[in-house]
Design an enzyme around this catalytic site. Structure first.
Site, PDB file in Angstrom:
ATOM      1  N   SER A 155       0.667  -1.153  -0.034  1.00 19.36           N
ATOM      2  CA  SER A 155      -0.138  -0.109   0.155  1.00 19.36           C
ATOM      3  C   SER A 155       0.744   1.418  -0.069  1.00 19.36           C
ATOM      4  O   SER A 155       0.461   2.169  -0.560  1.00 19.36           O
ATOM      5  CB  SER A 155      -0.899   0.037   1.328  1.00 19.36           C
ATOM      6  OG  SER A 155      -1.881  -0.923   1.082  1.00 19.36           O
TER       7      SER A 155
ATOM      8  N   GLY B   8     -24.507 -25.241   4.551  1.00 16.06           N
ATOM      9  CA  GLY B   8     -24.118 -26.330   5.853  1.00 16.06           C
ATOM     10  C   GLY B   8     -23.036 -26.978   5.520  1.00 16.06           C
ATOM     11  O   GLY B   8     -21.698 -26.679   5.079  1.00 16.06           O
TER      12      GLY B   8
ATOM     13  N   GLU C 259      -5.688  -4.124  -5.278  1.00 13.82           N
ATOM     14  CA  GLU C 259      -5.909  -2.799  -5.845  1.00 13.82           C
ATOM     15  C   GLU C 259      -6.237  -1.787  -4.687  1.00 13.82           C
ATOM     16  O   GLU C 259      -6.869  -0.705  -4.703  1.00 13.82           O
ATOM     17  CB  GLU C 259      -7.028  -2.771  -6.875  1.00 13.82           C
ATOM     18  CG  GLU C 259      -7.143  -3.475  -7.887  1.00 13.82           C
ATOM     19  CD  GLU C 259      -5.747  -3.265  -9.080  1.00 13.82           C
ATOM     20  OE1 GLU C 259      -4.804  -2.436  -8.449  1.00 13.82           O
ATOM     21  OE2 GLU C 259      -5.771  -3.898 -10.025  1.00 13.82           O
TER      22      GLU C 259
ATOM     23  N   GLU D 164      -8.844  -0.475   4.167  1.00 18.32           N
ATOM     24  CA  GLU D 164      -8.205   0.909   4.757  1.00 18.32           C
ATOM     25  C   GLU D 164      -7.714   1.711   3.920  1.00 18.32           C
ATOM     26  O   GLU D 164      -7.866   3.003   4.208  1.00 18.32           O
ATOM     27  CB  GLU D 164      -7.322   0.321   5.691  1.00 18.32           C
ATOM     28  CG  GLU D 164      -7.774  -0.549   7.028  1.00 18.32           C
ATOM     29  CD  GLU D 164      -8.275  -1.746   6.597  1.00 18.32           C
ATOM     30  OE1 GLU D 164      -9.114  -2.273   7.144  1.00 18.32           O
ATOM     31  OE2 GLU D 164      -7.782  -2.334   5.477  1.00 18.32           O
TER      32      GLU D 164
END
Length: 398
Positions: free
Chosen positions: A136, A354, A378, A382
């Site tokens: 990031s 289930g 991408e 946050e």
């Protein structure tokens, strides 16, 4: 046609393309996705079919041999492909981003030489920003390109390249010392051309091998090692005069990539809903189908509502970009909501199945491993919240 995720205002051409892709997904992808995914096998036959349909050139201009379609058309095609198998959409996603970058920011020579072969799928693109210690935080990139006369010499290590092996051109962001005050002005994007495959695929450029992943299988994700890779200044995206513009070029590409990830999330959500609503009507408990139990019916209602909301945001972000308007906030919103809702919708579908949902015989097991990737790709949720909040604070500044 199903009620969910319909898009008003489409042209006849758009509807025809989507109908063709939907039929291809139902006949050529869904029946084979489980086997290919479990084997982590490259979907060669599916890719050949996509090339025949012209999907690799969907958004490339007609003058370069493409179909010249919009981002919205592409996003809706990605939604359909992801409904079949997310890995298939991944193969065209990075290719599309590189084609977009060349179309928008490339030099006339780069457009004329690369786009016609990209339109046919002969040349496929990969996109590279991340590094082993950098995701990031793009400013932390360490890979460098140092000028040496009329060339640049590149060294470093890149990470998380989708299509890293089978691509022939990799749009690669590295540091270049331009003397700019901002770290972002000291980055450039290079178009690194190589041979498809693993190992040394160009002098000094090595693709070591596939990264083994929890999901998102079939399509290869790789590292890329740059050890004295020497390229001419003309390899800079847009030409030598665009040295130092790489970060801004890549962020433009990331905006369309976020619309794509939102579309992928919508496609997976739609498929999870289809599986859940079918199972809920076939499986009986306490003398009646699951769907007759209010607890399950309410889950289906919430799933459908989340799909509608995510699809609407995705379509809006695509249409803004097509209109030439800034869409960073809207693309961030679409990516954030669609990826988070996708994880929730898939988990609810898993719960409805289930114990059978835990079996690899059931498709929902695969979707449970694929959905988490979209929370990261991408830009994490946050990061999207950071982009959205910054944009809103600028608009509502006191």
């Amino acid at each position: 046609m199903a009620r969910l995720a319909q898009t008003p205002g489409l042209t006849d051409v758009q509807r025809s393309i989507l109908e063709t892709v939907r039929e291809f997904v139902d006949k050529e992808i869904i029946p084979h996705a489980q086997r290919l995914e479990h084997a982590d096998e490259y979907p060669t036959d599916i890719l050949d079919g996509m090339r025949e349909m012209g999907l690799f050139g969907l958004t490339i201009a007609e003058e370069h041999g493409g179909l010249g379609e919009s981002l919205l058309t592409y996003a809706l095609v990605v939604e359909e492909l992801s409904r079949g198998w997310m890995s298939i959409s991944g193969i065209v996603n990075t290719h599309f981003i590189v084609a977009y970058l060349i179309s928008q920011h490339g030099s006339a020579e780069q457009r004329a030489r690369l786009l016609p072969r990209m339109a046919t799928g002969e040349v496929r693109g990969a996109f590279s920003m991340s590094e082993p210690e950098c995701g990031s935080d793009v400013s932390a990139i360490k890979s460098k390109a140092v000028r040496d006369g009329d060339t640049f010499v590149m060294n470093g290590q890149k990470m998380w390249l989708t299509n890293g092996a089978y691509s022939s051109v990799v749009a690669t962001l590295v540091k270049t010392d331009t003397g700019a005050d901002s770290v972002y002005g000291n980055m450039s994007t290079f178009l690194l051309e190589k041979e498809p495959g693993f190992g040394q695929t160009a002098p000094g450029l090595t693709i070591p091998g596939k990264i083994d992943k929890m999901g998102y299988k079939g399509v290869e994700t790789t590292e890329m090692v740059l050890d004295g890779v020497t390229v001419p200044a003309s390899a800079v995206l847009g030409g030598e005069e665009k040295v130092g513009r790489g970060f801004y070029q890549m962020m433009d590409g990331i905006e369309v990539g976020r619309v794509n990830v939102a579309a992928r999330a919508c496609g997976i959500s739609i498929r999870a809903f289809e599986l859940a609503v079918a199972y809920a009507q076939q499986r009986r408990t306490f003398g009646q189908p699951l769907a007759k139990h209010q607890a399950v019916a309410f889950k289906l209602a919430e799933m459908g509502t989340k799909i509608e909301a995510a699809h609407a945001l995705m379509v809006n972000a695509a249409r803004l970009k097509d209109a030439g308007q800034r869409n960073d906030v809207e693309a961030g919103m679409a990516k954030l909501l669609a990826s988070e809702y996708c994880a929730e919708v898939v988990q609810e579908a898993f719960r409805i199945h289930g114990g059978y949902g835990y079996s690899k015989e059931y498709e929902i097991e695969r979707l449970m491993r694929e959905a988490p990737f979209l929370l990261i790709g991408e830009g994490t949720s946050e990061i999207q919240k950071t982009i959205i909040s910054r944009g809103l604070l600028k608009e509502y500044k006191l």
